[in-house]
Design a protein around this motif. Structure first.
Motif, mmCIF file in Angstrom:
data_model
loop_
_atom_site.group_PDB
_atom_site.id
_atom_site.type_symbol
_atom_site.label_atom_id
_atom_site.label_comp_id
_atom_site.label_asym_id
_atom_site.label_seq_id
_atom_site.Cartn_x
_atom_site.Cartn_y
_atom_site.Cartn_z
ATOM 1 N N LYS A 69 34.873 40.923 51.246
ATOM 2 C CA LYS A 69 33.986 39.754 51.233
ATOM 3 C C LYS A 69 33.905 39.118 49.846
ATOM 4 C CE LYS A 69 32.933 40.538 55.517
ATOM 5 N NZ LYS A 69 33.609 39.819 56.570
ATOM 6 N N TRP A 70 34.845 39.476 48.986
ATOM 7 C CA TRP A 70 34.941 38.896 47.645
ATOM 8 C C TRP A 70 36.092 37.902 47.622
ATOM 9 C CZ3 TRP A 70 32.244 40.264 43.007
ATOM 10 C CH2 TRP A 70 31.243 41.238 43.189
ATOM 11 N N CYS A 71 35.943 36.816 46.875
ATOM 12 C CA CYS A 71 37.011 35.808 46.768
ATOM 13 C C CYS A 71 38.228 36.345 46.022
ATOM 14 C CB CYS A 71 36.488 34.558 46.082
ATOM 15 S SG CYS A 71 35.863 34.831 44.405
ATOM 16 N N LEU A 72 38.038 37.344 45.165
ATOM 17 C CA LEU A 72 39.136 37.959 44.411
ATOM 18 C C LEU A 72 39.487 39.293 45.055
ATOM 19 C CD1 LEU A 72 40.965 37.996 41.824
ATOM 20 C CD2 LEU A 72 39.141 39.332 40.756
ATOM 21 N N ARG A 73 40.765 39.418 45.433
ATOM 22 C CA ARG A 73 41.206 40.655 46.074
ATOM 23 C C ARG A 73 42.591 41.021 45.586
ATOM 24 N NH1 ARG A 73 40.264 39.943 52.073
ATOM 25 N NH2 ARG A 73 41.300 41.941 52.215
ATOM 26 N N ALA A 74 42.922 42.279 45.723
ATOM 27 C CA ALA A 74 44.288 42.729 45.428
ATOM 28 C C ALA A 74 45.213 42.097 46.461
ATOM 29 C CB ALA A 74 44.373 44.247 45.492
ATOM 30 N N GLY A 75 46.317 41.558 46.010
ATOM 31 C CA GLY A 75 47.250 40.910 46.916
ATOM 32 C C GLY A 75 47.724 41.814 48.033
ATOM 33 N N GLU A 76 47.885 43.080 47.733
ATOM 34 C CA GLU A 76 48.339 44.044 48.743
ATOM 35 C C GLU A 76 47.351 44.141 49.909
ATOM 36 O OE1 GLU A 76 50.253 44.847 44.923
ATOM 37 O OE2 GLU A 76 48.168 44.582 45.447
ATOM 38 N N ASP A 77 46.082 43.835 49.668
ATOM 39 C CA ASP A 77 45.060 43.897 50.715
ATOM 40 C C ASP A 77 45.092 42.689 51.646
ATOM 41 O OD1 ASP A 77 44.236 46.254 49.561
ATOM 42 O OD2 ASP A 77 42.480 45.373 48.568
ATOM 43 N N LYS A 78 45.825 41.664 51.264
ATOM 44 C CA LYS A 78 45.857 40.429 52.055
ATOM 45 C C LYS A 78 46.929 40.444 53.139
ATOM 46 C CE LYS A 78 43.715 37.035 50.971
ATOM 47 N NZ LYS A 78 42.489 36.486 51.509
ATOM 48 N N GLY A 79 47.851 41.431 53.087
ATOM 49 C CA GLY A 79 48.843 41.570 54.148
ATOM 50 C C GLY A 79 49.981 40.568 54.093
ATOM 51 N N ARG A 80 50.218 39.963 52.950
ATOM 52 C CA ARG A 80 51.336 39.028 52.792
ATOM 53 C C ARG A 80 52.234 39.572 51.693
ATOM 54 N NH1 ARG A 80 50.679 34.564 55.640
ATOM 55 N NH2 ARG A 80 52.388 33.576 54.545
ATOM 56 N N PRO A 81 53.498 39.859 51.971
ATOM 57 C CA PRO A 81 54.363 40.489 50.975
ATOM 58 C C PRO A 81 54.493 39.693 49.673
ATOM 59 C CG PRO A 81 55.610 39.937 52.967
ATOM 60 C CD PRO A 81 54.177 39.630 53.238
ATOM 61 N N GLU A 82 54.416 38.366 49.731
ATOM 62 C CA GLU A 82 54.540 37.571 48.505
ATOM 63 C C GLU A 82 53.351 37.772 47.557
ATOM 64 O OE1 GLU A 82 53.072 34.539 51.658
ATOM 65 O OE2 GLU A 82 54.347 36.307 51.607
ATOM 66 N N TYR A 83 52.262 38.349 48.045
ATOM 67 C CA TYR A 83 51.083 38.592 47.211
ATOM 68 C C TYR A 83 51.129 39.951 46.501
ATOM 69 C CZ TYR A 83 48.724 34.717 49.680
ATOM 70 O OH TYR A 83 48.357 33.497 50.208
ATOM 71 N N ASP A 84 52.076 40.802 46.879
ATOM 72 C CA ASP A 84 52.170 42.123 46.252
ATOM 73 C C ASP A 84 52.348 41.982 44.743
ATOM 74 O OD1 ASP A 84 51.964 43.180 48.777
ATOM 75 O OD2 ASP A 84 54.024 43.924 48.876
ATOM 76 N N GLY A 85 51.584 42.740 43.985
ATOM 77 C CA GLY A 85 51.648 42.696 42.533
ATOM 78 C C GLY A 85 50.742 41.662 41.898
ATOM 79 N N TYR A 86 50.065 40.877 42.709
ATOM 80 C CA TYR A 86 49.135 39.856 42.226
ATOM 81 C C TYR A 86 47.711 40.206 42.649
ATOM 82 C CZ TYR A 86 53.087 36.617 41.571
ATOM 83 O OH TYR A 86 54.250 36.015 41.167
ATOM 84 N N ASP A 87 46.745 39.655 41.945
ATOM 85 C CA ASP A 87 45.387 39.544 42.465
ATOM 86 C C ASP A 87 45.271 38.106 42.943
ATOM 87 O OD1 ASP A 87 44.745 42.140 41.912
ATOM 88 O OD2 ASP A 87 43.450 41.704 40.210
ATOM 89 N N VAL A 88 44.619 37.895 44.074
ATOM 90 C CA VAL A 88 44.549 36.554 44.643
ATOM 91 C C VAL A 88 43.101 36.097 44.768
ATOM 92 C CG1 VAL A 88 46.755 36.702 45.842
ATOM 93 C CG2 VAL A 88 44.702 37.434 47.015
ATOM 94 N N VAL A 89 42.905 34.815 44.480
ATOM 95 C CA VAL A 89 41.600 34.180 44.613
ATOM 96 C C VAL A 89 41.698 33.151 45.730
ATOM 97 C CG1 VAL A 89 39.862 32.721 43.507
ATOM 98 C CG2 VAL A 89 41.075 34.437 42.163
ATOM 99 N N SER A 90 40.886 33.315 46.747
ATOM 100 C CA SER A 90 40.781 32.309 47.797
ATOM 101 C C SER A 90 39.687 31.347 47.368
ATOM 102 C CB SER A 90 40.416 32.958 49.131
ATOM 103 O OG SER A 90 41.432 33.839 49.528
ATOM 104 N N ALA A 91 40.056 30.084 47.172
ATOM 105 C CA ALA A 91 39.103 29.082 46.686
ATOM 106 C C ALA A 91 39.157 27.857 47.587
ATOM 107 C CB ALA A 91 39.432 28.706 45.244
ATOM 108 N N ASN A 92 38.014 27.480 48.124
ATOM 109 C CA ASN A 92 37.930 26.352 49.044
ATOM 110 C C ASN A 92 36.967 25.311 48.505
ATOM 111 O OD1 ASN A 92 39.684 27.347 51.191
ATOM 112 N ND2 ASN A 92 38.145 28.938 51.417
ATOM 113 N N ASN A 93 36.933 24.182 49.198
ATOM 114 C CA ASN A 93 36.058 23.093 48.815
ATOM 115 C C ASN A 93 35.582 22.430 50.099
ATOM 116 O OD1 ASN A 93 35.220 20.359 47.991
ATOM 117 N ND2 ASN A 93 36.002 20.975 45.980
ATOM 118 N N ARG A 94 34.276 22.206 50.220
ATOM 119 C CA ARG A 94 33.750 21.593 51.451
ATOM 120 C C ARG A 94 34.287 20.196 51.670
ATOM 121 N NH1 ARG A 94 27.474 23.604 51.416
ATOM 122 N NH2 ARG A 94 28.000 25.793 51.650
#
Length: 181
Positions: A69-94
C-alpha cells in the motif's frame, strides 16, 4: 518533510500523461510508473521512504500500512520483469500532470508534441500524500510534473522513433517504388 520530491533521470513505464487510460473497463488516472536505479537514486529513494514514514506517523496516526500500500515498492514485487533491480514509484494525478518542455521553461500542451514514451528517461516532481478512506490507508504519490530527459530502450514494442519512421523515405517525385526495396 518537503512538499515536493524531484527525481532526475528515472526510467518511465506506463506514461499516461494526457488521457486517462481505461483499465478493465474503468477509467484510470493520468500518471506514470517511475523506475529508480537503486544505486543512482539511493538518496531519492531514502527521501521518499523518510517522507512517507513521516506521513504515516502524522497523517495516519502511526497506523500500520502494508508494504503493498506504499507508492514506492521493490520492482521485483510488482511482477514485471523489466522492473527487476529497480525500486518503482507509482505516481498518479487526478487531472493531468504538467508536462515540461525540453527547455524547462514551457509546457507541452498536446499529446502529439510529447516526447515521453515507455522506456525513456525523465525528470519528475512528485508529492506524497496519505490516503485514509473507505478504500484503506495508503501512502500515495501524485505526479505533479514530468519532463523528457533522454532516450532509452523502449519497454513497449509499439514505440517507433521519428528516425525509424522516416527511414527509407526520400524526396518525392521519383519513379522508384520504395515498397519494392
Amino acid at each position: 518533510m518537503s512538499q515536493f520530491i524531484f527525481i532526475k533521470g528515472a526510467r518511465v513505464s506506463f506514461p499516461h500523461l494526457f488521457t486517462k487510460p481505461i483499465i478493465n473497463g474503468d477509467e484510470g488516472s493520468c500518471g506514470a510508473t517511475l523506475m529508480l536505479d537503486r544505486t543512482k537514486h539511493k538518496a531519492t529513494i531514502e527521501k521518499i521512504k523518510a517522507d512517507g514514514e513521516e506521513l504515516r506517523k502524522n497523517a495516519l496516526k502511526n497506523a500500520r500500512v502494508p508494504d503493498d500500500k506504499w507508492c514506492l515498492r521493490a520492482g521485483e514485487d510488482k511482477g514485471r520483469p523489466e522492473y527487476d533491480g529497480y525500486d518503482v514509484v507509482s505516481a498518479n494525478n487526478r487531472g493531468r500532470p504538467t508536462v515540461i518542455d525540453g527547455t524547462g521553461t514551457g509546457v507541452v500542451t498536446n499529446e502529439e508534441d510529447n516526447k515521453i514514451y515507455a522506456g525513456c528517461y525523465v525528470n519528475a516532481k512528485i508529492r506524497l500524500w496519505a490516503q485514509n478512506n473507505k478504500y484503506g490507508k495508503r501512502i500515495n504519490a501524485e505526479l505533479v510534473s514530468i519532463q523528457f530527459s533522454a532516450d532509452g530502450e523502449p519497454l513497449d514494442s509499439s514505440y517507433v522513433s521519428v528516425d525509424e519512421a522516416m527511414e527509407g523515405f526520400g524526396a518525392t517525385g521519383t519513379d522508384d517504388d520504395f515498397l519494392d526495396s
